[in-house]
Design an enzyme around this catalytic site. Structure first.
Site, PDB file in Angstrom:
ATOM      1  N   ASP A 194       0.855  -1.181   0.000  1.00  0.00           N
ATOM      2  CA  ASP A 194       0.000   0.000   0.000  1.00  0.00           C
ATOM      3  C   ASP A 194       0.891   1.231   0.000  1.00  0.00           C
ATOM      4  O   ASP A 194       1.994   1.216   0.561  1.00  0.00           O
ATOM      5  CB  ASP A 194      -0.917   0.013   1.231  1.00  0.00           C
ATOM      6  CG  ASP A 194      -2.006  -1.052   1.161  1.00  0.00           C
ATOM      7  OD1 ASP A 194      -2.374  -1.451   0.037  1.00  0.00           O
ATOM      8  OD2 ASP A 194      -2.487  -1.472   2.217  1.00  0.00           O
ATOM      9  N   ASP A 226      -7.055  -1.607  -4.126  1.00  0.00           N
ATOM     10  CA  ASP A 226      -8.028  -1.349  -3.062  1.00  0.00           C
ATOM     11  C   ASP A 226      -9.095  -0.367  -3.525  1.00  0.00           C
ATOM     12  O   ASP A 226     -10.289  -0.549  -3.259  1.00  0.00           O
ATOM     13  CB  ASP A 226      -7.337  -0.770  -1.825  1.00  0.00           C
ATOM     14  CG  ASP A 226      -6.318  -1.713  -1.196  1.00  0.00           C
ATOM     15  OD1 ASP A 226      -6.420  -2.930  -1.419  1.00  0.00           O
ATOM     16  OD2 ASP A 226      -5.422  -1.207  -0.489  1.00  0.00           O
TER      17      ASP A 226
END
Length: 183
Positions: A123, A142
């Protein structure tokens, strides 16, 4: 009609592949040329940074993969979900639903690849207002999954209204179709 449905499904599958590819390309760029893994944080805008995070869990940090067994369990679980979404795409007829499902599938593929290769999901997108962070650090996969779920939910609310209307009108249409034409 069948050709249109097939075209919609192919478009959905291509979109899923593009989302997974873009996700992986950006992840490669942030950990490769930008060396985000080493520098940990790059301030880009007053409200957006690149921040390196190794996400070993799923949504909101649940189901942390602290062991090799849990890592592979998460790979298997997310792969099963991706397979269900793929089957759903292949059964779906409406482009709007296919687009939402394709976003979910593309995001899932991107994150599955990370978890398979690294044992965690990379991320990097850190959206914030000062010190307030309305979201956890996330990635393109995501975001695609989240947007895809929202699209499916919104369409399901509208589809239920539409199907109720169609069901109420259907018996009258069937009666007219079954009655022989009068001369």
């Amino acid at each position: 009609m069948s050709g249109l449905v097939t075209r919609n499904r192919i478009i959905g599958l291509v979109l899923a592949i593009i989302i997974a590819g873009v996700d992986q390309l950006i992840k490669w760029y942030v950990i490769g040329p930008l060396a985000l893994r080493e520098v940990r944080n790059i301030e880009l805008l007053p409200f957006f940074d690149l921040t390196y995070v190794e996400n070993r869990g799923v949504s909101l940090g649940m189901l942390q993969a602290d062991s090799m067994e849990m890592r592979w369990a998460l790979v298997g679980m997310t792969a099963l979900i991706a397979l269900v979404v793929l089957v759903w795409i292949m059964r779906e007829r409406l482009m709007g639903d296919i687009i939402g499902l394709a976003m979910i599938l593309g995001g899932a593929i991107g994150n599955i690849r990370d978890r398979y290769e690294f044992g965690y999901v990379i991320d990097y997108a850190d959206l914030h207002i000062g010190t307030f962070r309305p979201f956890l650090v996330f990635n393109v996969a995501d975001a695609a999954i989240t947007i895809g779920v929202v699209v499916i939910l919104i369409r399901s609310f509208f589809a239920s209204d539409k199907s109720d209307t169609e069901t109420a009108e259907e018996p009258a249409s069937e009666l007219n179709a079954e009655r022989p034409a009068e001369n």
